[in-house]
Design a protein around this motif. Sequence first.
Motif, PDB file in Angstrom:
ATOM      1  N   MET A   1       0.829  -1.196   0.000  1.00  0.00           N
ATOM      2  CA  MET A   1       0.000   0.000   0.000  1.00  0.00           C
ATOM      3  C   MET A   1       0.878   1.266   0.000  1.00  0.00           C
ATOM      4  SD  MET A   1      -2.964   1.439   0.005  1.00  0.00           S
ATOM      5  CE  MET A   1      -4.140   0.172   0.489  1.00  0.00           C
ATOM      6  N   LEU A   2       1.939   1.240   0.822  1.00  0.00           N
ATOM      7  CA  LEU A   2       2.825   2.402   0.895  1.00  0.00           C
ATOM      8  C   LEU A   2       3.476   2.669  -0.462  1.00  0.00           C
ATOM      9  CD1 LEU A   2       4.235   4.615   2.479  1.00  0.00           C
ATOM     10  CD2 LEU A   2       5.955   2.918   3.187  1.00  0.00           C
ATOM     11  N   THR A   3       3.869   1.588  -1.167  1.00  0.00           N
ATOM     12  CA  THR A   3       4.491   1.743  -2.482  1.00  0.00           C
ATOM     13  C   THR A   3       3.545   2.448  -3.443  1.00  0.00           C
ATOM     14  OG1 THR A   3       5.849  -0.229  -2.184  1.00  0.00           O
ATOM     15  CG2 THR A   3       5.505   0.535  -4.449  1.00  0.00           C
ATOM     16  N   HIS A   4       2.275   2.032  -3.452  1.00  0.00           N
ATOM     17  CA  HIS A   4       1.291   2.652  -4.335  1.00  0.00           C
ATOM     18  C   HIS A   4       1.088   4.123  -3.980  1.00  0.00           C
ATOM     19  CE1 HIS A   4       0.467  -1.065  -6.288  1.00  0.00           C
ATOM     20  NE2 HIS A   4      -0.115  -1.632  -5.236  1.00  0.00           N
ATOM     21  N   LEU A   5       1.022   4.428  -2.709  1.00  0.00           N
ATOM     22  CA  LEU A   5       0.833   5.811  -2.280  1.00  0.00           C
ATOM     23  C   LEU A   5       2.023   6.681  -2.683  1.00  0.00           C
ATOM     24  CD1 LEU A   5      -0.679   5.280   1.294  1.00  0.00           C
ATOM     25  CD2 LEU A   5      -1.869   6.136  -0.738  1.00  0.00           C
ATOM     26  N   GLN A   6       3.217   6.112  -2.635  1.00  0.00           N
ATOM     27  CA  GLN A   6       4.400   6.864  -3.038  1.00  0.00           C
ATOM     28  C   GLN A   6       4.444   7.087  -4.546  1.00  0.00           C
ATOM     29  OE1 GLN A   6       7.328   4.253  -1.210  1.00  0.00           O
ATOM     30  NE2 GLN A   6       7.750   5.759   0.417  1.00  0.00           N
ATOM     31  N   ASN A   7       3.821   6.182  -5.320  1.00  0.00           N
ATOM     32  CA  ASN A   7       3.808   6.310  -6.777  1.00  0.00           C
ATOM     33  C   ASN A   7       2.819   7.367  -7.265  1.00  0.00           C
ATOM     34  OD1 ASN A   7       5.769   4.456  -7.490  1.00  0.00           O
ATOM     35  ND2 ASN A   7       4.346   2.730  -7.494  1.00  0.00           N
ATOM     36  N   LEU A   8       1.764   7.605  -6.503  1.00  0.00           N
ATOM     37  CA  LEU A   8       0.676   8.446  -6.983  1.00  0.00           C
ATOM     38  C   LEU A   8       1.075   9.873  -7.350  1.00  0.00           C
ATOM     39  CD1 LEU A   8      -2.315   7.272  -4.763  1.00  0.00           C
ATOM     40  CD2 LEU A   8      -1.921   6.813  -7.186  1.00  0.00           C
ATOM     41  N   PRO A   9       1.885  10.585  -6.558  1.00  0.00           N
ATOM     42  CA  PRO A   9       2.181  11.979  -6.900  1.00  0.00           C
ATOM     43  C   PRO A   9       2.784  12.166  -8.294  1.00  0.00           C
ATOM     44  CG  PRO A   9       2.836  11.526  -4.646  1.00  0.00           C
ATOM     45  CD  PRO A   9       2.470  10.206  -5.258  1.00  0.00           C
ATOM     46  N   CYS A  10       3.529  11.189  -8.784  1.00  0.00           N
ATOM     47  CA  CYS A  10       4.179  11.326 -10.092  1.00  0.00           C
ATOM     48  C   CYS A  10       3.520  10.485 -11.182  1.00  0.00           C
ATOM     49  CB  CYS A  10       5.655  10.933 -10.002  1.00  0.00           C
ATOM     50  SG  CYS A  10       6.671  12.114  -9.091  1.00  0.00           S
ATOM     51  N   ASN A  11       2.686   9.527 -10.811  1.00  0.00           N
ATOM     52  CA  ASN A  11       2.178   8.590 -11.816  1.00  0.00           C
ATOM     53  C   ASN A  11       0.659   8.524 -11.923  1.00  0.00           C
ATOM     54  OD1 ASN A  11       4.728   7.190 -12.804  1.00  0.00           O
ATOM     55  ND2 ASN A  11       4.928   6.931 -10.592  1.00  0.00           N
ATOM     56  N   ALA A  12      -0.057   9.176 -11.039  1.00  0.00           N
ATOM     57  CA  ALA A  12      -1.520   9.120 -11.103  1.00  0.00           C
ATOM     58  C   ALA A  12      -2.044  10.028 -12.213  1.00  0.00           C
ATOM     59  CB  ALA A  12      -2.130   9.532  -9.771  1.00  0.00           C
ATOM     60  N   HIS A  13      -3.135   9.598 -12.843  1.00  0.00           N
ATOM     61  CA  HIS A  13      -3.827  10.403 -13.840  1.00  0.00           C
ATOM     62  C   HIS A  13      -5.259  10.632 -13.375  1.00  0.00           C
ATOM     63  CE1 HIS A  13      -0.490   8.830 -16.251  1.00  0.00           C
ATOM     64  NE2 HIS A  13      -0.699   9.834 -17.078  1.00  0.00           N
ATOM     65  N   GLU A  14      -5.751  11.833 -13.658  1.00  0.00           N
ATOM     66  CA  GLU A  14      -7.133  12.086 -13.307  1.00  0.00           C
ATOM     67  C   GLU A  14      -8.068  11.315 -14.231  1.00  0.00           C
ATOM     68  OE1 GLU A  14      -5.576  14.006 -15.321  1.00  0.00           O
ATOM     69  OE2 GLU A  14      -6.960  14.752 -16.835  1.00  0.00           O
ATOM     70  N   VAL A  15      -9.218  10.915 -13.700  1.00  0.00           N
ATOM     71  CA  VAL A  15     -10.317  10.394 -14.514  1.00  0.00           C
ATOM     72  C   VAL A  15     -11.348  11.508 -14.556  1.00  0.00           C
ATOM     73  CG1 VAL A  15     -12.103   8.636 -14.748  1.00  0.00           C
ATOM     74  CG2 VAL A  15      -9.851   8.016 -13.837  1.00  0.00           C
ATOM     75  N   ALA A  16     -11.674  11.976 -15.751  1.00  0.00           N
ATOM     76  CA  ALA A  16     -12.473  13.187 -15.862  1.00  0.00           C
ATOM     77  C   ALA A  16     -13.702  12.982 -16.737  1.00  0.00           C
ATOM     78  CB  ALA A  16     -11.623  14.318 -16.438  1.00  0.00           C
ATOM     79  N   GLU A  17     -14.626  13.923 -16.625  1.00  0.00           N
ATOM     80  CA  GLU A  17     -15.790  13.977 -17.500  1.00  0.00           C
ATOM     81  C   GLU A  17     -15.973  15.426 -17.938  1.00  0.00           C
ATOM     82  OE1 GLU A  17     -19.199  12.721 -15.275  1.00  0.00           O
ATOM     83  OE2 GLU A  17     -19.382  14.624 -14.209  1.00  0.00           O
ATOM     84  N   ILE A  18     -16.591  15.609 -19.091  1.00  0.00           N
ATOM     85  CA  ILE A  18     -16.859  16.948 -19.590  1.00  0.00           C
ATOM     86  C   ILE A  18     -18.348  17.209 -19.536  1.00  0.00           C
ATOM     87  CG2 ILE A  18     -16.992  16.198 -22.009  1.00  0.00           C
ATOM     88  CD1 ILE A  18     -15.753  18.889 -22.780  1.00  0.00           C
ATOM     89  N   GLU A  19     -18.710  18.403 -19.118  1.00  0.00           N
ATOM     90  CA  GLU A  19     -20.111  18.815 -19.071  1.00  0.00           C
ATOM     91  C   GLU A  19     -20.346  19.901 -20.112  1.00  0.00           C
ATOM     92  OE1 GLU A  19     -23.259  20.978 -16.019  1.00  0.00           O
ATOM     93  OE2 GLU A  19     -21.681  19.689 -15.214  1.00  0.00           O
ATOM     94  N   ILE A  20     -21.315  19.677 -20.997  1.00  0.00           N
ATOM     95  CA  ILE A  20     -21.628  20.620 -22.064  1.00  0.00           C
ATOM     96  C   ILE A  20     -23.001  21.225 -21.805  1.00  0.00           C
ATOM     97  CG2 ILE A  20     -21.879  20.950 -24.548  1.00  0.00           C
ATOM     98  CD1 ILE A  20     -20.210  18.437 -24.970  1.00  0.00           C
ATOM     99  N   PRO A  21     -23.071  22.488 -21.432  1.00  0.00           N
ATOM    100  CA  PRO A  21     -24.372  23.122 -21.220  1.00  0.00           C
ATOM    101  C   PRO A  21     -25.176  23.150 -22.514  1.00  0.00           C
ATOM    102  CG  PRO A  21     -22.600  24.435 -20.276  1.00  0.00           C
ATOM    103  CD  PRO A  21     -21.949  23.382 -21.123  1.00  0.00           C
ATOM    104  N   GLY A  22     -26.476  22.975 -22.420  1.00  0.00           N
ATOM    105  CA  GLY A  22     -27.314  22.951 -23.599  1.00  0.00           C
ATOM    106  C   GLY A  22     -27.149  24.195 -24.447  1.00  0.00           C
TER     107      GLY A  22
END
Length: 214
Positions: A1-22
């Motif tokens: 778990m610690l290894t994964h937490l240490q990797n996140l600051p440099c290797n994590a990517h956001e999962v995003a969505e886009i909202e388009i107003p009508g």
Amino acid sequence: MLTHLQNLPCNAHEVAEIEIPGGSVKDSSQTEIGAASFGTLSLLNHSCDPNVVRNYYSTHAVVRSVRTLKAGDEILDNYGYHYAVMSKEERQRKLYNQYYFTCACVPCNSNWPMYSTLPVSPVPLPGTPPDQSKQVLSEHHKSAKQYKRSFDLVLQGKFSDSLSTLIEHLEFLDRNISRPLKEYNDCQEAIKQCFSAEGNCYRTKGKKEKEMIV
């Protein structure tokens, strides 16, 4: 778990969505809805002028090119610091503080300006003969007319009707026109908008009601 937490600051990517107003693509907004560690994506190096864009389909990341790539070209991602929206000094400082490297991409080495002061007049690639330059500018004028019509379609939310023309114009610019150029950035952003609309995307019907597209 610690290894994964240490990797996140440099290797994590956001999962995003886009909202388009009508009826208002200009007011679209992207929201981070989570983060994930993608092993393959983590191998991509940074450029302040990336040649790919990331989009998300549910929890799956998809990478598409937003520049013409030749066999052997390196795939370059962006770590959140783009030359068009952030000064070189700030990009260099933030990249070094978080990722411990000094960026030497083309915009950094060539001191490309930010978006507001990018050149607006197309210039043929260096070394183009004078007679060929006239032809290039003439062909650019014709291609730009088609591009502007497709750009307007994107603003109307008609993404599928415009994507192929936008890509063709971007390819023309890559083959014939020098960068940086504001038109190039605009075309790239319109293509990114089309790609985003195919991924995690909501079109807002009213203040609280949303229609899920993907």
